[in-house]
Structures are given as structure tokens and as C-alpha cells.
Design an enzyme around this catalytic site. Structure first.
Site, short mmCIF file in Angstrom:
data_model
loop_
_atom_site.label_atom_id
_atom_site.label_comp_id
_atom_site.label_asym_id
_atom_site.label_seq_id
_atom_site.Cartn_x
_atom_site.Cartn_y
_atom_site.Cartn_z
N TRP A 262 -0.60 -15.50 -16.03
CA TRP A 262 -0.10 -14.19 -16.44
C TRP A 262 0.42 -13.40 -15.24
CZ3 TRP A 262 1.01 -15.34 -20.91
CH2 TRP A 262 0.14 -16.07 -21.74
N ASP B 74 -3.46 -5.72 -14.26
CA ASP B 74 -3.60 -6.20 -15.64
C ASP B 74 -5.07 -6.55 -15.83
OD1 ASP B 74 -3.81 -7.77 -17.94
OD2 ASP B 74 -2.38 -9.30 -17.27
N LYS C 75 -8.13 -9.17 -26.50
CA LYS C 75 -9.13 -10.06 -25.93
C LYS C 75 -10.53 -9.45 -25.99
CE LYS C 75 -5.67 -12.00 -22.84
NZ LYS C 75 -5.59 -13.34 -23.44
#
Length: 360
Positions: free
Chosen positions: A101, A171, A195
């Protein structure tokens, strides 16, 4: 069929208490005669929902007054572009690459300016966090970017990088609200909620006031400007209303358990059960350097692809679902987010011990 133990990396397990509350309010939210799914985002009743959700997350994270909280659409991939569009004043940014990511965010940011990877752990399949105590941060870099917890590879920054005075952007999607954090150490924190916080379709950004400006890259769409959303209290357009409502319930649930310090303790206890077994097992092996292990995502392998596949199949038949590792790395991964009960981890380890005996 009863509820399974869902180890998915996201969308992921939600607290049963939250699901039951939402089910009870599905047809009539607090006497409104409507589901939250049906009500106008401009109504007083919904305004109360979103304002209370913001108050609760501010309380949980002790967010300073000079930070905005934004409920945004588009998930992580939109933030990969939104961050550089809003923050790249000099068109320069430094990224630390610790997984898929961070790498995707890096590649996206390169579309908007001069972006450099100042550290990476790709040389060992992202199985560790690189030393970030003395990085070649550029003097004119607009910000330094990290993915704090790496969902696919199971690593976590235990110490934030030395950004040499530059703004830190993080993030935090897969570790969001799993433990206390000092928001003042960051310029911008964002996380996709699917998540650890709520249903897919929403991202939450926490951004310092001085970065919320009209000074954005030319051509930045209105919907991708943090200031537009801040000025409109996350109601510039129709937001993901039901997702925000569920997140608000998750915030209340965390508070009811004692807040983020209590949540961290719970998460450490769960992770210890699984890591202790992996460290003693003759069949299963963890794939991450010990000091960099995530409390949220635990990847492991047997060393035999056929045996890995057999394990995943038998685990699912026994009520342990979504244990297959990400397609880019294979093996297995147990995501043990806030809402995964300790019992789920204990029962998974029992099953793993049994599988090991049968496949020694």
C-alpha cells in the site's frame, strides 16, 4: 450456520454488540420511523449522528483542537491521490516503502511531482521496518509518507521515522484505533475504516488546520479538496451515511471497554497467544522480524504450498475463514482486529496444534 471466526484483512469482523444494536434500529432509529439508511443527510437526526461520531473519535484519540476530522468517500486509493494534490506545495515528497500500500501510494504520488523513496524493505519481501532514524529527507520535501501498519506483510512502525522537521503523513488503515497514538506527531492521519472501524466505503482523515487550504494542485477536483469537506463538516455531498453511523457505534463500543489503552492491552494479549505458538511450532513459521510484528495482521507459512492450501481449506471447514494470505505473498494471514474475540485466537491456535500433529 452460526457465526464463524472471520480473520479477513478487510472488510473485516465487526463487534457483535454493534451489529445487534444496528439490527435493532434497522427499521426505526430512535423513534424516527426510518432506518438510518433512509434518512436525509441534511436532517437534524442525521446531523446529530455525525456530530456525535466526531466527538467520540476526538475523545478516543484526544485529537487536538487544531485538527479537523473528515469523513470521506473513496477509501485508500483516493487518499493516495488526495494527499499529494492537497499537500504538495513544492511538488516534492519523500516516501518510506514498507509494503504494497505504501508502494501504491508512492506510485500514485509520482503522477503529481518529484517523489523519492527514502527507505524500503522490499529487499526482504517487506518482512521488516527499515531503520528510519537518519533518512536522507530532502530540505524542500513537502511531507514524509508512511503506511504505519502493513496489512499484507504484518509489520508495524513501533517508532515513528525521524522526518527532520518535515510533516508526517500516515496511512493507519489497519491499525486505526487499536492503541493510543499522539496525533500531534502527525500532519495528516488517514485510514480506510473497513479493517478495524466499520464497513467498507469510508475513510477518516485527521488533518492539521494549517494544511486545510485552497492552495492545492491545479486541476484538483472539488471532491478531492480537504478544505471543501472541512468547510462543510463532511456534508459537502451525500456521505456514506450508514457507514458513519456504524463507525459511531464502534467508537462507543471502544469507549465502553475502557478506551484505546484497554484496547491495546486486549490486542497485545491476543497477538501474544498466536505469536507464542508460531515461535514454538515445528510446522508453522511467522514471516516477520520479531521486533516489527503487527498486533493486527499475522502472516505465517508452513513452507509447503500444498500444505498451506490444505490448512486453509480445513480451517474454513472448521469455522475459521479468510485465512488465505494475500495473493501477492501466499501462505496464511490471520487478521486479529479489535473486534476479534480472544476466544477466536485461542480456538485458532487449538486448531493449528491439531493440524500440526496430523501433518507432522
Amino acid at each position: 450456520m452460526g457465526r464463524v471466526y472471520n480473520f479477513s484483512a478487510g472488510p473485516a469482523v465487526l463487534p457483535e454488540e454493534v451489529l445487534k444494536e444496528a439490527a435493532a434500529e434497522m427499521l426505526d432509529y430512535k423513534g424516527s420511523g426510518m432506518s438510518v439508511m433512509e434518512m436525509s443527510h441534511r436532517s437534524k437526526v442525521y446531523e446529530d449522528i455525525i456530530e456525535e461520531a466526531e466527538r467520540d473519535i476526538r475523545d478516543l484519540l484526544n485529537i487536538p483542537d487544531n485538527y479537523k476530522v473528515l469523513f470521506l468517500q473513496g477509501g485508500g486509493h483516493t487518499q493516495f491521490a488526495m494527499v499529494p494534490m492537497n499537500l504538495m506545495k513544492n511538488r516534492k515528497a519523500d516516501y518510506i516503502i514498507t509494503g504494497q500500500w505504501a508502494k501504491k501510494a508512492f506510485q500514485e504520488a509520482k503522477m503529481y511531482g518529484d517523489v523519492v523513496a527514502v527507505a524500503s524493505s522490499e529487499d526482504k519481501t517487506f518482512s521488516y521496518i527499515p531503520d528510519c532514524s537518519d533518512l536522507p529527507i530532502r530540505e524542500d520535501a513537502d511531507y514524509v509518507y508512511i503506511c504505519e501498519n502493513n496489512t499484507i506483510y504484518g509489520t508495524k512502525f513501533k517508532t515513528l521515522p525521524n522526518t527532520k522537521g518535515k510533516d508526517l503523513v500516515a496511512d493507519v488503515s489497519s491499525c486505526f484505533l487499536s492503541e493510543p497514538m499522539d496525533v500531534s506527531k502527525y500532519a495528516l492521519i488517514w485510514g480506510g475504516v473497513q479493517k478495524n472501524v466499520g464497513p467498507a466505503g469510508l475513510a477518516i482523515a485527521i488533518i492539521r488546520d494549517d494544511l486545510v487550504t485552497d492552495d492545492v494542485l491545479e486541476g484538483t477536483p472539488s471532491m478531492l479538496r480537504y478544505k471543501i469537506h472541512a468547510d462543510n463538516k463532511s456534508l459537502y455531498n451525500t456521505p456514506p451515511t450508514y457507514n458513519i453511523y456504524i463507525c459511531g457505534k464502534v467508537f462507543k463500543w471502544i469507549k465502553s471497554l475502557g478506551g484505546l489503552s484497554a484496547m491495546k492491552k486486549r490486542n497485545e494479549e491476543k497477538a501474544k497467544i498466536l505469536y507464542d505458538f508460531l515461535d514454538s511450532s515445528k510446522l508453522f513459521k511467522g514471516t516477520v522480524r520479531k521486533e516489527d510484528r503487527s498486533l493486527m495482521n499475522v502472516p505465517f507459512v508452513t513452507g509447503d504450498k500444498e500444505l498451506d492450501a490444505k490448512f486453509v481449506k480445513e480451517a474454513e471447514a472448521n469455522g475459521f475463514v479468510n485465512l488465505k494470505g494475500h495473493r501477492s505473498v501466499g501462505g496464511m494471514r490471520a487478521s486479529i482486529y479489535n473486534a476479534m474475540p480472544k476466544e477466536g485466537v485461542e480456538k485458532l491456535v487449538e486448531f493449528m496444534k491439531k493440524f500440526e500433529q496430523e501433518n507432522a
